[in-house]
Design a protein around this motif. Structure first.
Motif, mmCIF file in Angstrom:
data_model
loop_
_atom_site.group_PDB
_atom_site.id
_atom_site.type_symbol
_atom_site.label_atom_id
_atom_site.label_comp_id
_atom_site.label_asym_id
_atom_site.label_seq_id
_atom_site.Cartn_x
_atom_site.Cartn_y
_atom_site.Cartn_z
ATOM 1 N N ASP A 1 -17.014 10.938 18.345
ATOM 2 C CA ASP A 1 -16.844 11.013 16.857
ATOM 3 C C ASP A 1 -16.881 12.482 16.636
ATOM 4 O OD1 ASP A 1 -16.686 8.663 16.173
ATOM 5 O OD2 ASP A 1 -18.735 8.221 15.692
ATOM 6 N N VAL A 2 -15.754 13.285 15.925
ATOM 7 C CA VAL A 2 -15.606 14.536 15.498
ATOM 8 C C VAL A 2 -15.437 14.827 14.199
ATOM 9 C CG1 VAL A 2 -14.239 16.430 15.807
ATOM 10 C CG2 VAL A 2 -14.553 14.977 17.616
ATOM 11 N N PRO A 3 -16.322 15.783 13.487
ATOM 12 C CA PRO A 3 -16.323 15.964 12.225
ATOM 13 C C PRO A 3 -15.190 16.729 11.850
ATOM 14 C CG PRO A 3 -18.143 17.025 13.117
ATOM 15 C CD PRO A 3 -17.695 16.257 14.312
ATOM 16 N N VAL A 4 -14.236 16.408 10.840
ATOM 17 C CA VAL A 4 -13.121 17.400 10.494
ATOM 18 C C VAL A 4 -13.313 17.876 9.223
ATOM 19 C CG1 VAL A 4 -10.532 17.453 10.306
ATOM 20 C CG2 VAL A 4 -11.621 15.843 12.094
ATOM 21 N N THR A 5 -13.216 19.247 8.990
ATOM 22 C CA THR A 5 -13.538 19.648 7.633
ATOM 23 C C THR A 5 -12.143 20.351 7.183
ATOM 24 O OG1 THR A 5 -15.637 20.331 8.192
ATOM 25 C CG2 THR A 5 -14.741 21.487 6.353
ATOM 26 N N VAL A 6 -11.783 19.968 5.815
ATOM 27 C CA VAL A 6 -10.340 20.449 5.458
ATOM 28 C C VAL A 6 -10.827 21.516 4.432
ATOM 29 C CG1 VAL A 6 -8.515 19.486 3.867
ATOM 30 C CG2 VAL A 6 -9.871 17.849 5.312
ATOM 31 N N LEU A 7 -10.031 22.571 4.823
ATOM 32 C CA LEU A 7 -10.068 23.897 4.073
ATOM 33 C C LEU A 7 -8.664 24.341 3.402
ATOM 34 C CD1 LEU A 7 -12.398 26.032 6.285
ATOM 35 C CD2 LEU A 7 -12.992 24.818 4.322
ATOM 36 N N ASP A 8 -8.636 25.124 2.432
ATOM 37 C CA ASP A 8 -7.489 25.626 1.946
ATOM 38 C C ASP A 8 -7.520 27.217 1.953
ATOM 39 O OD1 ASP A 8 -5.347 26.188 0.419
ATOM 40 O OD2 ASP A 8 -6.317 26.399 -1.580
ATOM 41 N N THR A 9 -6.727 27.559 2.888
ATOM 42 C CA THR A 9 -6.734 29.293 3.031
ATOM 43 C C THR A 9 -5.340 29.522 2.458
ATOM 44 O OG1 THR A 9 -5.572 28.665 5.339
ATOM 45 C CG2 THR A 9 -7.899 29.044 5.110
ATOM 46 N N THR A 10 -4.450 28.840 2.011
ATOM 47 C CA THR A 10 -3.290 29.521 1.366
ATOM 48 C C THR A 10 -3.676 29.697 -0.151
ATOM 49 O OG1 THR A 10 -2.458 27.281 0.634
ATOM 50 C CG2 THR A 10 -1.754 27.858 2.943
ATOM 51 N N GLY A 11 -4.592 29.339 -0.798
ATOM 52 C CA GLY A 11 -4.775 29.216 -2.063
ATOM 53 C C GLY A 11 -3.908 28.541 -3.147
ATOM 54 N N CYS A 12 -3.129 27.753 -2.319
ATOM 55 C CA CYS A 12 -2.378 26.790 -2.995
ATOM 56 C C CYS A 12 -3.102 25.790 -4.072
ATOM 57 C CB CYS A 12 -1.363 25.952 -2.178
ATOM 58 S SG CYS A 12 0.063 24.983 -3.225
ATOM 59 N N CYS A 13 -4.175 25.254 -3.364
ATOM 60 C CA CYS A 13 -5.115 24.315 -4.275
ATOM 61 C C CYS A 13 -5.873 25.037 -5.210
ATOM 62 C CB CYS A 13 -5.888 23.573 -3.228
ATOM 63 S SG CYS A 13 -4.941 22.685 -1.852
ATOM 64 N N ALA A 14 -6.048 26.118 -5.271
ATOM 65 C CA ALA A 14 -6.797 26.866 -6.364
ATOM 66 C C ALA A 14 -5.763 27.315 -7.270
ATOM 67 C CB ALA A 14 -7.516 27.842 -5.784
ATOM 68 N N VAL A 15 -5.320 26.566 -8.380
ATOM 69 C CA VAL A 15 -4.104 26.840 -9.217
ATOM 70 C C VAL A 15 -4.809 27.578 -10.459
ATOM 71 C CG1 VAL A 15 -2.372 25.859 -10.475
ATOM 72 C CG2 VAL A 15 -2.886 24.767 -8.405
ATOM 73 N N ILE A 16 -4.159 28.641 -10.743
ATOM 74 C CA ILE A 16 -4.765 29.343 -12.053
ATOM 75 C C ILE A 16 -3.392 29.448 -13.040
ATOM 76 C CG2 ILE A 16 -6.377 30.438 -10.857
ATOM 77 C CD1 ILE A 16 -4.601 33.045 -10.813
ATOM 78 N N GLY A 17 -3.697 29.416 -14.303
ATOM 79 C CA GLY A 17 -2.812 29.950 -15.259
ATOM 80 C C GLY A 17 -1.306 29.126 -15.418
ATOM 81 N N THR A 18 -1.430 27.646 -15.017
ATOM 82 C CA THR A 18 -0.391 26.788 -15.205
ATOM 83 C C THR A 18 -0.064 26.518 -16.474
ATOM 84 O OG1 THR A 18 -0.835 26.006 -13.079
ATOM 85 C CG2 THR A 18 0.726 24.536 -14.435
ATOM 86 N N VAL A 19 0.988 27.158 -16.978
ATOM 87 C CA VAL A 19 1.368 26.803 -18.343
ATOM 88 C C VAL A 19 2.627 25.921 -18.766
ATOM 89 C CG1 VAL A 19 1.872 28.014 -20.584
ATOM 90 C CG2 VAL A 19 0.463 29.082 -18.777
#
Length: 345
Positions: A106-124
């Motif tokens: 068994d291996v723990p797989v951690t999911v990260l966002d390094t592109t910034g795409c998932c941290a959306v700001i200012g969507t109008v």
């Protein structure tokens, strides 16, 4: 060692009195499990990582009967999205031999966002009740690109701020930093296929479209803006070759022009197949805009992507059914995935 399974064996004895023999079945059974070693943990980066492969998790494996030894993964999923960011999942590496013996880790797989795409700001978003009818002028002028072509054809675009216009002239902004599928259709132009991807860049608290990549058939044209005013030059790659010879894309003529200071235009003329229709890429300094001019249902009726459905204007998910009214969610849905065609160099 002999093959696993049942074999006939003949025993023979001989002496001064003569010879005798008998035949019996001998069954060889493999009850020994294989061995397996795995990584201690794994990090999956949304927007960059391909779906998990066995070699991401399993480092080595062996068995006393090598033939038929097969590695595999057991997991609820092997590809992750924004909804999985900052979570850790267990992925099991499995090795199975030809006798059905297994070894696991068994291996723990951690999911990260390094592109910034998932941290959306200012969507109008523009409220759907205020959307202009097809062919009307936009509610506000886009930073680049010509005016809509009117009721005789449909226009859609992705502009530099990043400002998107659907096929029914609905406007919204998505400020995630990532690669986005503007539109895609593998059946375009008698199945040679079309993909348009957009790459955004973060500047302080907002994003803009810095690069566009267009695939028609086997050809890929990538166009990039420039931030250094001294680099007022054509920054493009044709089939991954910087400033290569650019005359056509997928058999359609391409022309370039410089209509003003710090401006460039690339015109892909689809007229030989779809009269009067054009894909226009406009560059102003670091900003890149892509516009389909006078698009028809024949040419673009089957496209999918962030600019929505051609016929209805609905902003659909990848399943082609679910309507996404939240434009932050829509942008995350249409990130370029490892399963999409690779366009950027």
């Amino acid at each position: 060692m002999p093959n696993v399974g049942t074999s006939s064996v003949t025993l023979e004895v001989s002496g001064s009195a003569g010879m005798d023999q008998c035949t019996t079945d001998v069954t060889i059974v493999d009850n020994e499990p294989p061995t397996i070693s795995c990584v201690s943990d794994f990090t999956y980066y949304v927007g960059y990582s391909a779906p998990l492969a066995t070699w991401d998790i399993i480092t080595t494996y062996n068995d006393n009967c090598w033939d038929g030894l097969t590695p595999s993964l057991q997991a609820a999923d092997i590809s992750y999205a924004c909804s999985d960011v900052d979570n850790t999942y267990t992925v099991t590496g499995v090795v199975t031999d030809s006798s059905g013996n297994t070894a696991t880790c068994d291996v723990p797989v951690t999911v990260l966002d390094t592109t910034g795409c998932c941290a959306v700001i200012g969507t109008v978003p523009v409220p759907r009740s205020e959307v202009n009818p097809p062919g009307a002028s936009p509610t506000g002028p886009p930073p680049t690109g010509p005016s809509p072509t009117g009721p005789t054809g449909s226009t859609t675009e992705g502009n530099g701020d990043p400002h998107f216009t659907t096929w029914t002239n609905e406007h919204f902004e998505f400020h995630g930093q990532c690669d986005l599928v503007m539109m895609s259709d593998p059946s375009f132009a008698d199945d040679i296929g079309l993909d348009i991807h957009l790459r955004t860049k973060l500047v302080r608290f907002w994003r803009y479209i810095k690069t566009a990549a267009i695939r028609i058939g086997n050809d890929i044209l990538e166009i990039e803006g420039w931030s250094d005013e001294l680099l007022n030059t054509a920054r493009y790659w044709i089939n991954y070759e910087y400033q290569g010879e650019l005359n056509e894309l997928g058999g359609f003529p391409v022309s370039t022009s410089s209509p003003g200071a710090k401006k460039r235009e690339y015109k892909i003329d689809l007229g030989s197949k779809y009269p009067g229709q054009v894909i226009l890429v406009k560059v102003f300094k670091e900003f890149v805009g892509v516009r389909v001019v006078n698009g028809s249902e024949e040419a673009f009726g089957k496209t999918v992507g962030i600019v929505g459905d051609f016929k209805t204007g609905n902003t659909l998910a990848r399943d082609g059914v679910t309507v996404i009214d939240d434009f932050s969610e829509l942008g995350n849905e249409w990130q370029v995935l490892p399963s999409d065609n690779k366009l950027f160099h």
